[in-house]
Design an enzyme around this catalytic site. Sequence first.
Site, mmCIF file in Angstrom:
data_model
loop_
_atom_site.group_PDB
_atom_site.id
_atom_site.type_symbol
_atom_site.label_atom_id
_atom_site.label_comp_id
_atom_site.label_asym_id
_atom_site.label_seq_id
_atom_site.Cartn_x
_atom_site.Cartn_y
_atom_site.Cartn_z
ATOM 1 N N ASP A 271 -0.108 -0.619 -5.127
ATOM 2 C CA ASP A 271 -1.226 0.048 -5.597
ATOM 3 C C ASP A 271 -1.162 1.279 -6.208
ATOM 4 O OD1 ASP A 271 -1.114 1.299 -3.110
ATOM 5 O OD2 ASP A 271 -2.970 0.868 -2.472
ATOM 6 N N ASP B 294 0.825 -1.173 0.136
ATOM 7 C CA ASP B 294 -0.058 -0.038 -0.018
ATOM 8 C C ASP B 294 0.901 1.263 0.000
ATOM 9 O OD1 ASP B 294 -1.918 1.885 0.254
ATOM 10 O OD2 ASP B 294 -3.064 0.900 2.095
ATOM 11 N N ASP B 295 0.916 1.920 -1.160
ATOM 12 C CA ASP B 295 1.545 3.034 -1.281
ATOM 13 C C ASP B 295 3.176 2.995 -1.329
ATOM 14 O OD1 ASP B 295 -0.771 4.665 -0.843
ATOM 15 O OD2 ASP B 295 -0.202 5.384 0.982
ATOM 16 N N CYS C 1 -5.541 4.696 -3.658
ATOM 17 C CA CYS C 1 -5.694 3.322 -3.266
ATOM 18 C C CYS C 1 -6.945 2.625 -3.875
ATOM 19 C CB CYS C 1 -5.953 3.198 -1.747
ATOM 20 S SG CYS C 1 -4.835 3.581 -0.759
#
Length: 490
Positions: A287, A22-23, A58
């Site tokens: 993502d 995530d990120d 996201c």
Amino acid sequence: MLLFLFVRVCESKPNFVVILTDDQDDVLGGMEPMKSVQRFIANEGVTFTSSYTASPICCPSRASFLTGQYVHNHMVQNNSLSGGCYDSKWKYHESHTFATVLKDAGYNTFYAGKYMNQYGTKDAGGPELVPPGWTEWHGLVGNSVYYDYVISNNGVPTHSTNEYLTDVIRELGISYVENQTEAAPFLMVLAPPAPHQPFTAAPRHNGTYHNVTAIRHPNFNVAVEDKHWLIRMPPSPLPDTMIPELDRVYRSRWEALLAVDEMVADVINALESNSLLDNTYLIYTSDNGYHIGQFSQAYDKRQPYETDIKVPLLIKGPGIKKNVKNHQPVLNIDLAPTIIELAGLEVPRSMDGRPIDLQNENKTERYMLIEYYGEGQDGTVDQNCPWIYDSDNLAQCYPQYECKCQDSKNNTFACLRHIGERINRKYCMFDDNEGFTEMYDLSDDPYEMTNIIDQTFPAVKHWYQLTLSQLLICSGAAKCDNPLEGSNLV
Ligand SMILES: *[C@@H]1O[C@H](CO)[C@@H](O)[C@H](O)[C@H]1NC(C)=O
Ligand SMILES: *[C@@H]1O[C@H](CO)[C@@H](O)[C@H](O)[C@H]1NC(C)=O
Ligand SMILES: *[C@@H]1O[C@H](CO)[C@@H](O)[C@H](O)[C@H]1NC(C)=O
Ligand SMILES: *[C@@H]1O[C@H](CO)[C@@H](O)[C@H](O)[C@H]1NC(C)=O
């Protein structure tokens, strides 16, 4: 004997383990701490050097990852329920993902970790809802966190206060691999929260990078005049007092990623112990990317620059060359069709992405679309930033960012990322009151320092504008790959 072997090989479909962080950025050294990912996936497989997300945020990005569709087709526009993040339209698209295709073909399918941001909330159907496509489900309710969360264990909500989430996902992953036999192939997605805000490392990793500082590329904390209005907003540059915070965020992200690296090593070890590794594809990606200090912004995603739209992508598996860099331009909408094709199944026509040619490392020309819908509502400016006059539905303006706003309702844009053997360009149009346009030639300006839109020939601008407008309405791989074909506009 030979015939028997042949039948057996044909029957034994490959397994898939997909790791979705995530990120995690690619441009700012986000892969540096991943020593096991390097050793077990990069050295044993393919590292993509031009891998992008269809949307630098996201929920829209995850929707593209799952469905193989551009944002304008799945219509998950932002992280809110009202923006499509788990509304009724999504529930339709959710039944057409790589997971549903593999499950329908007899795969065991397993998901653990963060899913669509609104998953499990009351308005999205609650944690009792198990999304279609998964035979075993451990979805996180809501957005990424490290402690104090609810996981839906096959529809049974379970609250945990003090178990570090990445480690919980690791244990579930190992246990699932240990339970697999060769009777049926499996698909496993592990989606840890790291390195999303608040960047919390596992206690054993806290302080590991205590003297690492944020990378200072030429675009770090430079004042900007030629980019869209949100980037030009003050303070620009950020005051010196902000720099230690940027360094802290940078090193905390690396520390939070160390538990992910351990998870990858341990899951690969479990695959090997269970004699499943040779027939398993491992796919590692994120993502969206992230920026820390670029163009005098604080830290976030949501922008069209390489930091935010470029993502790590590595693939290892049966028949894939080892230790190879692959320069093909790829998008996260390609992953669903790639997995489906590797499983020997038919790619649904609804998918806009195309299977990645894992044997070809060359930069074949491609026009890729990146779409972003700005988030922001009246009144989302922090009250401790009282001097900001919120006429533009600004968002993410906090004192810890020196009140530099990170988003706005009309920070809405579409970019064309044009990559080929001798081409490396970006063309972006903003849906703001200025109709602002940005263009970069990354072959001689990799840090996007100079917006060259005013020096660009009108015919070239026109060509990009046309291509972008066609991409924005394309549907299906054939059309999205050749946006101008048959349009009578050329
Ligand atoms: C693996 O099997 C054991 C024994 O049946 C079970 O308790 C455990 O929940 C399974 N693990 C997963 C992740 O399904
Ligand atoms: C991590 O280290 C920082 C600074 O060294 C400290 O303030 C913080 O409390 C530590 N966190 C944990 C969970 O140990
Ligand atoms: C980082 O800290 C270590 C000691 O913990 C020291 O040996 C090293 O020189 C430091 N590096 C930098 C770049 O400050
Ligand atoms: C998300 O998108 C919807 C639909 O366009 C919009 O109504 C909503 O305000 C957006 N959410 C935010 C936080 O901007």
